[in-house]
Motif scaffolding. Structure first.
Motif, PDB file in Angstrom:
ATOM      1  N   UNK A 252      42.622  43.470  35.763  1.00 31.08           N
ATOM      2  CA  UNK A 252      41.547  44.373  35.400  1.00 31.08           C
ATOM      3  C   UNK A 252      40.377  43.570  34.854  1.00 31.08           C
ATOM      4  N   UNK A 253      39.172  44.098  35.006  1.00 27.61           N
ATOM      5  CA  UNK A 253      37.960  43.358  34.674  1.00 27.61           C
ATOM      6  C   UNK A 253      37.189  44.035  33.546  1.00 27.61           C
ATOM      7  N   UNK A 296      46.078  38.598  40.863  1.00 28.12           N
ATOM      8  CA  UNK A 296      45.661  38.264  39.495  1.00 28.12           C
ATOM      9  C   UNK A 296      44.675  37.096  39.520  1.00 28.12           C
ATOM     10  N   UNK A 297      43.611  37.231  38.720  1.00 27.63           N
ATOM     11  CA  UNK A 297      42.565  36.211  38.704  1.00 27.63           C
ATOM     12  C   UNK A 297      42.582  35.355  37.457  1.00 27.63           C
ATOM     13  N   UNK A 298      43.372  35.726  36.471  1.00 26.91           N
ATOM     14  CA  UNK A 298      43.341  35.016  35.200  1.00 26.91           C
ATOM     15  C   UNK A 298      42.258  35.576  34.298  1.00 26.91           C
ATOM     16  N   UNK A 299      42.412  35.353  33.007  1.00 26.21           N
ATOM     17  CA  UNK A 299      41.493  35.899  32.013  1.00 26.21           C
ATOM     18  C   UNK A 299      40.220  35.062  31.968  1.00 26.21           C
ATOM     19  N   UNK A 300      39.079  35.737  31.940  1.00 22.70           N
ATOM     20  CA  UNK A 300      37.794  35.050  31.817  1.00 22.70           C
ATOM     21  C   UNK A 300      37.694  34.401  30.443  1.00 22.70           C
ATOM     22  N   UNK A 306      35.846  32.890  22.134  1.00 22.39           N
ATOM     23  CA  UNK A 306      37.257  32.778  22.500  1.00 22.39           C
ATOM     24  C   UNK A 306      38.022  34.060  22.212  1.00 22.39           C
ATOM     25  N   UNK A 307      38.960  34.397  23.117  1.00 21.69           N
ATOM     26  CA  UNK A 307      39.795  35.575  22.952  1.00 21.69           C
ATOM     27  C   UNK A 307      41.153  35.183  22.405  1.00 21.69           C
TER      28      UNK A 307
END
Length: 345
Positions: A252-253, A296-300, A306-307
């Motif tokens: 999800x984006x 899945x694209x991985x977390x931005x 930073x998250x």
């Protein structure tokens, strides 16, 4: 000439377990969530009378003399609740030209010791203006009602990801993080820039935005431009927050968006509600079905923001950065610690 891009409208009723279009609705939700990450929500069930009452009270609050608004100035609250004059909140270091008042769940302030997690400082009571007593019950009812809508939307997202609808219940059922903002954007003749709110992502599960009648919200189209999201009566604008991006490992984006200042001589009213997980929670990574996991694209990752999977740490970081006057007043001991936080999720 190509037609201008617009946000789709999804009807919450179509996600009901017995609705004949449920499978198609979940597919549409997945599609918009993989692309623009924003949509209009119809069928939410909140009466127009309740919407009109809250917007009327919001207008009444912002028309109060400044001394009455400053009675509940946020700088008085270590919990980041209350009123801010335009230019006192920041996005990525730049001033946002909007006046606003922030509310959260009505809770008692905790008695803290030196070893307690710093995010516990966020828990406490709201501030309400004494000259507008009608605002308190309207705000608390609105928080309750939009939380119920937000949880239904979150359950739809869960099922769209091939999960049980209550997959996130363990991290919100003991009290989700709730933030309501009532915001007025003054016209361009009263500001020092056209930044109502700078480009950013939201940090919770989902955001539920009530717009009045003047537009200004713009969503990143992924191609170097912006999609306008003007008000549509009877709907909310819904967008995905970073917690869902984390939980889905980037399937999800959480998309970038901003608000541009209204034209000179006018103003804009908006009432966003941010639904997040319990402050004590940590965000898990969902085990997606193979057909989804393959996409899945991985977390931005943003080196300037930073998250962290620890929810309270993320929320506190955001509040300290957005409201430096409150941070200096009540949490100066945390500012040096925050400056050293560089390890992403």
């Amino acid at each position: 000439m190509a037609a201008p891009k617009t946000l789709p409208i999804l009807d919450l009723n179509r996600f009901a377990p017995d609705h004949r279009e449920r499978t198609q609705a979940l597919a549409e939700l997945r599609d918009v969530s993989r692309t623009v990450g924003f949509f209009y929500l119809a069928g939410h069930g909140i009466p127009q009378e309740e919407i009109d009452e809250l917007t009327t009270l919001a207008r009444r609050f912002f028309s109060l003399p400044e001394k009455d608004k400053l009675e509940i100035e946020m700088r008085r609250s270590p919990h980041f609740r209350g009123y801010n004059r335009a230019g006192l909140e920041y996005t990525r270091g730049a001033q946002d030209w909007r006046e606003q008042v922030d509310f959260g769940p009505e809770r008692e302030k905790l008695d803290l010791t030196a070893g307690d997690a710093p995010w516990k400082r966020l828990i406490g009571p709201n501030q309400f203006p004494s000259v507008l007593p009608e605002l308190r019950p309207a705000v608390l009812k609105w928080i309750e009602d939009v939380t119920a809508v937000g949880l239904k939307v979150l359950q739809a997202f869960s099922e769209a990801l091939g999960q049980k609808p209550d997959v996130f219940a363990p991290i919100y059922s003991n009290g989700p993080n709730q933030l309501l903002k009532i915001v007025r954007y003054p016209g361009r003749d009263q500001t020092e820039s056209d930044q109502g709110v700078g480009a950013h992502k939201d940090g919770g599960f989902v955001t539920i935005l009530l717009q009045d009648v003047v537009g200004g919200l713009q969503v990143d189209d992924g191609e170097g431009g912006w999609i306008d999201a003007p008000p549509v009566r009877g709907t909310f604008v819904i967008n995905i927050g970073e917690l869902l991006e984390l939980a889905s490992n980037g399937y999800l984006k959480a998309n970038i968006h901003r608000v541009v200042t209204p034209a000179a001589g006018g103003d804009r009213l908006s009432i966003p509600f941010f639904l997040g997980a319990n402050l004590a929670a940590s965000i898990p990574v969902l085990n997606l079905p193979p057909e989804l996991a393959s996409e899945v694209r991985g977390v931005t990752q943003d080196p300037l923001n930073p998250l962290f999977r620890a929810v309270g740490r993320n929320v506190l970081k955001s509040r300290l950065r957005s409201h430096p006057d409150v941070a200096r007043e009540h949490h100066s001991d945390l500012l040096e610690e925050q400056a050293q936080e560089k390890t992403p999720a």
